[in-house]
Write an enzyme that holds these catalytic residues in place. Sequence first.
Site, mmCIF file in Angstrom:
data_model
loop_
_atom_site.group_PDB
_atom_site.id
_atom_site.type_symbol
_atom_site.label_atom_id
_atom_site.label_comp_id
_atom_site.label_asym_id
_atom_site.label_seq_id
_atom_site.Cartn_x
_atom_site.Cartn_y
_atom_site.Cartn_z
ATOM 1 N N ASP A 88 30.621 100.809 13.634
ATOM 2 C CA ASP A 88 31.199 99.615 13.011
ATOM 3 C C ASP A 88 32.520 99.253 13.680
ATOM 4 O O ASP A 88 32.785 98.080 13.955
ATOM 5 C CB ASP A 88 31.440 99.851 11.508
ATOM 6 C CG ASP A 88 30.144 99.806 10.706
ATOM 7 O OD1 ASP A 88 29.092 99.584 11.330
ATOM 8 O OD2 ASP A 88 30.166 100.006 9.481
ATOM 9 N N ASP B 120 27.841 102.793 3.714
ATOM 10 C CA ASP B 120 27.430 101.686 4.588
ATOM 11 C C ASP B 120 26.225 100.988 3.966
ATOM 12 O O ASP B 120 25.182 101.604 3.751
ATOM 13 C CB ASP B 120 27.076 102.250 5.971
ATOM 14 C CG ASP B 120 26.680 101.160 6.946
ATOM 15 O OD1 ASP B 120 25.469 100.922 7.101
ATOM 16 O OD2 ASP B 120 27.568 100.534 7.534
ATOM 17 N N THR C 104 27.984 94.559 6.161
ATOM 18 C CA THR C 104 26.631 94.709 5.593
ATOM 19 C C THR C 104 26.669 94.738 4.061
ATOM 20 O O THR C 104 25.774 94.206 3.411
ATOM 21 C CB THR C 104 25.953 95.987 6.117
ATOM 22 O OG1 THR C 104 26.844 97.085 5.959
ATOM 23 C CG2 THR C 104 25.590 95.852 7.571
ATOM 24 N N THR C 105 27.708 95.351 3.486
ATOM 25 C CA THR C 105 27.819 95.389 2.017
ATOM 26 C C THR C 105 28.187 94.010 1.475
ATOM 27 O O THR C 105 27.598 93.531 0.510
ATOM 28 C CB THR C 105 28.889 96.429 1.598
ATOM 29 O OG1 THR C 105 28.599 97.666 2.262
ATOM 30 C CG2 THR C 105 28.881 96.652 0.107
#
Length: 547
Positions: free
Chosen positions: A395, A63, A96-97
């Site tokens: 998520d 994550d 997020t990545t």
Amino acid sequence: MMGAQQPIIVLNQNVKREQGRKVQIDNINAGKRIAEVVRTCLGPRAMLKMLMDPMGGICLTNDGNAILREITVQHPAAKSLIEIARTQDEEVGDGTTSVIILAGETLAIAQPFLSQNLHPTVIIRAYRSALEDMINVLQDTIAITIDLNNEVQVREVIKACIGTKFMSQWSDLAVNIADAAVKTVYIKESGRKEIDIKRYAKVEKIPGGRIEDSYVLKGIMLNKDVTHQKMKRKIEKPRILLLDCSLEYKKGESMTNVEMMKEEDFTKMLQQEEEFVGKMCEEIASVKPDLVITEKGVSDLAQHFLVKAGITVIRRVKKSDNNRIARATGSTIVNRTDELREEDIGTKCGLFEVKKIGDEYFTFLSECEDPKACTIVLRGASRDILKEVERNLQDAMSVARNIYLNPKVVGGGGAVEMAVSHILTEKSKSMTGVEQWPYRAVVQALEVIPRTLAQNCGANVIRTLTTLRAKHAAGGLTWGINGESGDIVDMNELKIWEPLEVKLQVYKTAVETGILLLRIDDVVSGSKKKDKETGGGAPQASEQAME
């Protein structure tokens, strides 16, 4: 006649100052380095990072936000990029990545223009124009509306989010849990929609058992036991009273001095305390509750009176847990026992039970009618695995929440990035002036997502991207990369979708961060005099990208 005197800026000798092009290039390099850290964490073939905190704890995750939160950086631009991963996580819970990789690429493509002496404001103007067009193309051309009543479609979107995570091998279980939890806390009344998973969908991690034993409890679970051994540990259809006051003698608010002249005075004081506690317990017993849950303490004397009245007590419950119990059982939290009324009692709970799991006791309030709050009970081999499973589930729940609030999706697997890139590159051919070059560069920077997906699963990157461009040039808006094999596939067939909300947030955050960092042309950092002894002056922010 003398002109107005210019103000003089005095910097003391301990202040280091970087200006102009060097600062912009250093900011770009910092952004590229941060993006490189998480680049291998994108897609279903993502690698895991093992992070060790100063206390010796270990965290295994892919994550982006969890990784960057543990990294120590010196460079201010690198800190800004770490902040956007947190923003992305709080706002939509996923991507997020992607946002870090795209922000790093957005900064990197500005470097050639700066070296050709193109002014940053020209680049920024082109970026803003491109971002506006990206959002319009996403909303008007590419996004597909899904039917929320069609459970299969909703589950496909959640499953696509889980596919890149550690939980992918238990994807059906994760989808069931996320969907059930979000539906439980979903409130829709008079045109208002609210899904507060952070407050009302609590995750409880219990080491032991298998991951397959995890489930959603339509009610509340607490890591608490009853206060007295003679109290009941199982009650069907309990009448529940929630308190925010302590069931013990109230001490003086400030320093209280008492002068005792005779021996009987001490007895009188004890008697007063006993009467006060007894009166509180009588007021509680008058509304006939079976279970009392309080956020504060319960004295031994109060326990004695309540056991006599056949009332079970649980004490020192967190405020957040008490609020969830109130929402699940239909009770009202009361601050004073002398204001108790019948309508404050909660009757929506079907079963109260205390169970021992492992070495600890857990209280279950289950079988609630339309609870609007739930607890996700996670089981697994170790705490480290459970932490990663919790991150993955958060998520998945965020994706489910986004779908229920805005039921629009776009193709996954880099398909949406290639589609937006192709449409806007075609549009840029009709543009004139110097702005067309940074505009074209930033829309082509979107290709970093499919390129990284291809790299992470070991495909031939150049051949794959060339084939994918050809597919999109022929009008195939939903063609992307299969992250497992590296093949070019139609996402309609593979059924990989992403919520529109997540993509919009990724593009907005990444491009706006690029704009912000390109506008910086001066970094001033000061240090204390003692730094001179250790090596002379301030740590130069623009020379240290990361520790």
